[in-house]
Scaffold this motif. Structure first.
Motif, PDB file in Angstrom:
ATOM      1  N   ALA A  53       0.838  -1.220   0.000  1.00  0.00           N
ATOM      2  CA  ALA A  53       0.000   0.000   0.000  1.00  0.00           C
ATOM      3  C   ALA A  53       0.861   1.255   0.000  1.00  0.00           C
ATOM      4  N   SER A  54       0.347   2.315  -0.615  1.00  0.00           N
ATOM      5  CA  SER A  54       1.022   3.618  -0.519  1.00  0.00           C
ATOM      6  C   SER A  54       0.484   4.318   0.729  1.00  0.00           C
ATOM      7  N   PRO A  55       1.215   5.317   1.238  1.00  0.00           N
ATOM      8  CA  PRO A  55       0.750   6.018   2.442  1.00  0.00           C
ATOM      9  C   PRO A  55      -0.672   6.575   2.280  1.00  0.00           C
ATOM     10  N   LEU A 105      -7.385   1.783   3.718  1.00  0.00           N
ATOM     11  CA  LEU A 105      -7.781   0.461   3.222  1.00  0.00           C
ATOM     12  C   LEU A 105      -7.225  -0.673   4.094  1.00  0.00           C
ATOM     13  N   TYR A 106      -6.367  -0.329   5.048  1.00  0.00           N
ATOM     14  CA  TYR A 106      -5.669  -1.375   5.808  1.00  0.00           C
ATOM     15  C   TYR A 106      -6.609  -2.334   6.554  1.00  0.00           C
ATOM     16  N   PRO A 107      -7.644  -1.835   7.268  1.00  0.00           N
ATOM     17  CA  PRO A 107      -8.487  -2.803   8.006  1.00  0.00           C
ATOM     18  C   PRO A 107      -9.118  -3.852   7.088  1.00  0.00           C
ATOM     19  N   LEU A 108      -9.576  -3.434   5.914  1.00  0.00           N
ATOM     20  CA  LEU A 108     -10.175  -4.390   4.979  1.00  0.00           C
ATOM     21  C   LEU A 108      -9.126  -5.388   4.490  1.00  0.00           C
ATOM     22  N   ALA A 109      -7.954  -4.872   4.151  1.00  0.00           N
ATOM     23  CA  ALA A 109      -6.892  -5.729   3.624  1.00  0.00           C
ATOM     24  C   ALA A 109      -6.406  -6.713   4.693  1.00  0.00           C
ATOM     25  N   ALA A 110      -6.266  -6.225   5.931  1.00  0.00           N
ATOM     26  CA  ALA A 110      -5.796  -7.101   7.010  1.00  0.00           C
ATOM     27  C   ALA A 110      -6.832  -8.179   7.308  1.00  0.00           C
TER      28      ALA A 110
END
Ligand code: GLY
Length: 398
Positions: free
Chosen positions: A73-75, A80-85
């Protein structure tokens, strides 16, 4: 990662078609997302067809298969991190379910990622990146060049340092695509190898309230639910009302595959490198291949490879791991990532009745496949989507 689910829980079913005149669910698009949604829906007992003239041959074919919520991911994509994690946590169970449905081994690897810097400016940039990542999920300590080489002896002696992201996974994208097609068949889902030229939404006019899907060549199929999983190609389909097709732009990626000896792998894990400000990733496969990617070019639908792009990829790869120059050049290809204005996917219901969407997965089609399947199948089963997908609705783009 807190209390995220360990596996995709299936909504209750089954609901076979009552009159045999069509399918419960027709998915338009047979990339990793369309196939995952189709298979997952078929597992609930729904009758399913997935339509694609060349299943799995679009951007999914080119993908490297990295499952890397932070290092990919870019900064600007931190939201989007919670969905990706969440989706990363679902992958082991998703892969096991594929195996149970006859899909075989998808090459799930748990070696993690080593992120390295080629030069001093690259080192400063990656140290900052590591600090930013620590706010979400702490990566490993900063390592000097020697420590990086102890982990990956093939690295160039000039590598300035880096850090590990131990939680990243990877899958073999092409094994996943084959597995999804086998698993869909095991669950009596159909793969219709034809392009969808237009859709005709029920709107009360068609018998049984079904949507009609017009295929290239003139045939039609009917559907209780329509799922649009069209990648970067959705603009070519007629009859989709405004508001159902999210704003997706193509972002071209050139990618190269090198073939080495499976008995003497050059790398033991994914290596991502910054080389004079450019990014390159090196993804080792069990069959001895190393996937080298990828460029990122906005504008246009061209899928031929640009010589300069391939030159840059190979230059950067060999700068970091010189031995790669000795491998066979097995393949060069380019495909289009489907990106939305915020680079996040669009999942779930649309403004049209019984039309759902699973689109705009940009760099993360494989990573987000399990959570996408869960969200979209919950939609077609009239159940709640996973809470983590709540912000992914089409409505956010107005
Ligand atoms: N996920 C790899 C890429 O988009 O290049």
């Amino acid at each position: 990662m807190g209390n995220l689910p360990e596996q995709n829980e299936l909504p209750s079913g089954p609901a076979r078609p009552v009159d045999g005149s069509g399918y419960d669910v027709v998915v338009v698009g047979g990339g990793v997302i369309g196939l995952s949604v189709g298979w997952w829906a078929a597992r609930t007992g729904r009758s399913v067809a997935v339509c694609d003239p060349a299943p799995g041959q679009g951007s999914s074919w080119a993908a490297a298969g990295m499952l890397a919520p932070l290092s990919e991911a870019s900064p600007a994509e931190a939201h989007l991190y919670p969905l990706a994690a969440d989706s990363l946590r679902r992958w082991p169970a998703f892969a096991a379910a594929l195996a149970d449905d006859g899909g075989g081994d998808v090459g799930l690897r748990t070696d993690g990622t080593l992120v390295v810097a080629a030069g001093d400016d690259d080192r400063r940039a990656l140290a900052e990146l590591r600090d930013r990542m620590a706010a979400f999920d702490p990566p490993g300590d900063w390592l000097g060049g020697g420590a990086c080489r102890r982990l990956e002896p093939a690295l160039h002696p000039g590598v300035r340092g880096g850090f590990e992201v131990a939680g990243d996974l990877q899958v073999d994208n092409r094994a996943v695509l084959a597995a999804l097609q086998s698993a869909l068949a095991t669950r009596q889902g159909e793969l219709i190898r034809s392009a969808v030229v237009a859709v005709e939404l029920a709107g009360g006019r068609l018998p049984g309230g079904r949507h009609r899907v017009h295929l290239d060549g003139g045939a039609t199929v009917e559907a209780g639910w329509l799922v649009l999983a069209t990648g970067a190609g959705g603009h070519t389909i007629g009859g989709v009302p405004a508001g159902c097709q999210p704003p997706v732009r193509p972002v071209r990626g050139d990618i190269v595959r090198l073939q080495g000896d499976p008995g003497e792998p050059v790398l033991g894990r994914v290596v991502r490198a910054q080389v004079d400000g450019r990014h390159v990733y090196l993804v080792p496969r069990r069959n001895g291949q190393v996937v080298v990617g990828a460029t990122s070019e906005e504008g246009g639908y061209r899928t031929t490879s640009r010589a300069g792009a391939v030159h840059d990829l190979l230059h950067d790869a060999v700068t970091v791991v010189p031995e790669l120059a000795e491998l066979e050049l097995a393949e060069v290809c380019a495909r289009l990532r489907p990106a939305t204005p915020d680079n996040g996917p669009v999942l779930g219901p649309t403004a049209a009745e019984r039309v759902a969407v699973a689109a705009g997965h940009y760099r993360n089609g494989f990573l987000l496949a399990p959570v996408t399947a869960a969200a979209v199948v919950a939609t077609v089963c009239n159940e709640e989507m996973p809470a983590v997908a709540a912000g992914c609705g089409a409505g956010r783009f107005g």
